[in-house]
Design an enzyme around this catalytic site. Sequence first.
Site, PDB file in Angstrom:
ATOM      1  N   HIS A 291     -43.683  32.538   7.419  1.00 23.52           N
ATOM      2  CA  HIS A 291     -42.366  32.967   7.918  1.00 23.52           C
ATOM      3  C   HIS A 291     -42.410  33.236   9.424  1.00 23.52           C
ATOM      4  CE1 HIS A 291     -38.344  34.486   7.585  1.00 23.52           C
ATOM      5  NE2 HIS A 291     -38.657  35.751   7.769  1.00 23.52           N
TER       6      HIS A 291
ATOM      7  N   ASP B 100     -36.671  30.018  11.030  1.00 21.58           N
ATOM      8  CA  ASP B 100     -36.836  30.337   9.608  1.00 21.58           C
ATOM      9  C   ASP B 100     -35.811  31.371   9.149  1.00 21.58           C
ATOM     10  OD1 ASP B 100     -38.237  29.451   7.358  1.00 21.58           O
ATOM     11  OD2 ASP B 100     -39.394  31.295   7.242  1.00 21.58           O
TER      12      ASP B 100
ATOM     13  N   SER C  33     -35.404  34.918  11.260  1.00 13.26           N
ATOM     14  CA  SER C  33     -35.158  35.526   9.955  1.00 13.26           C
ATOM     15  C   SER C  33     -33.731  36.075   9.874  1.00 13.26           C
ATOM     16  CB  SER C  33     -36.213  36.607   9.683  1.00 13.26           C
ATOM     17  OG  SER C  33     -36.176  37.023   8.342  1.00 13.26           O
TER      18      SER C  33
END
Length: 334
Positions: free
Chosen positions: A263, A198, A170
């Site tokens: 996610h 991601d 992230s």
Amino acid sequence: MMNLKYLLFFCLVQALHYCYAYGDPSLSNELDRFNPCPYSDDTVKMIILTRENKKHDFYTLNTIKNHNEFKKSTIKHQVVFITHGFTSTATAENFLAMAEALLDKGNYLVILIDWRVAACTNEMAGVKLAYYSYAASNTRLVGNYIATVTKMLVQQYNVPMANIRLIGHSLGAHTSGFAGKKVQELRLGKYSEIIGLDPAGPSFKSQECSQRICETDANYVQIIHTSNHLGTLVTLGTVDFYMNNGYNQPGCGLPIIGETCSHTRAVKYFTECIRHECCLIGVPQSKNPQPVSKCTRNECVCVGLNAKTYPKTGSFYVPVESKAPYCNNKGKII
């Protein structure tokens, strides 16, 4: 309740995206006026793991030489940095599981970067989701911190840049990208590989290469896409793997509502690909939906630590199952 919070978070972040500049704290005076998640080198901690020492002790730049590995004149391990994202920590179960998988796989020196203060992890539960913009603006500073540790490894412990790999999830993916930019600025060379799990989409997906993780940040940049709201479908790396087309991961429920699950799946997928050789196979997007059974080494790529040994680059579709180890290759190894 948690999924509802993240749904509201999407709306908030998209609104803030048009009000502030991101990725480089020097671009946003507004963020400097009030920052509930301030960055400081003193608040960033490191957990340093080897096969011989798996204690989850915290170290700083000032105390790192208290660790046994840093008392040596030379560090001979392959080094892997793992960096978490927004409102997370280095001690989160999924990152510790990844570190353990790495140590089972090889004789690595694993450094988990804990930037929880600057990632707004310590803020009040009902409020911290609103602080995403502050955490996003801290990513370059944390990247610079990783570059500082890298400089120490290279110049004081004779670790070649070719022996250093970064993994970030992230916001941690962009942090790793900024580290890659900084080490080049310091003329240390390029990391062997950066793996972006991601990478965060809000605040970054529309930015130029200099303001996000980018394929030039390392000799090889591997991106795993698992969500299209918290993450992004924008191609960012040398190879971009779109797991189940990059969004709505199997077993995570309905789109949007299951976004958080999708996610975080990127971390779980990659951990399984460390544990199991050629666990997940990427098919060129141009040949989607070709079954992986028809894949050859010259056209498809296995997700994981060996991805860069395959000749193909570009964008790949990766079919996945809903449960670990998520393999859809029926035992095929290419």
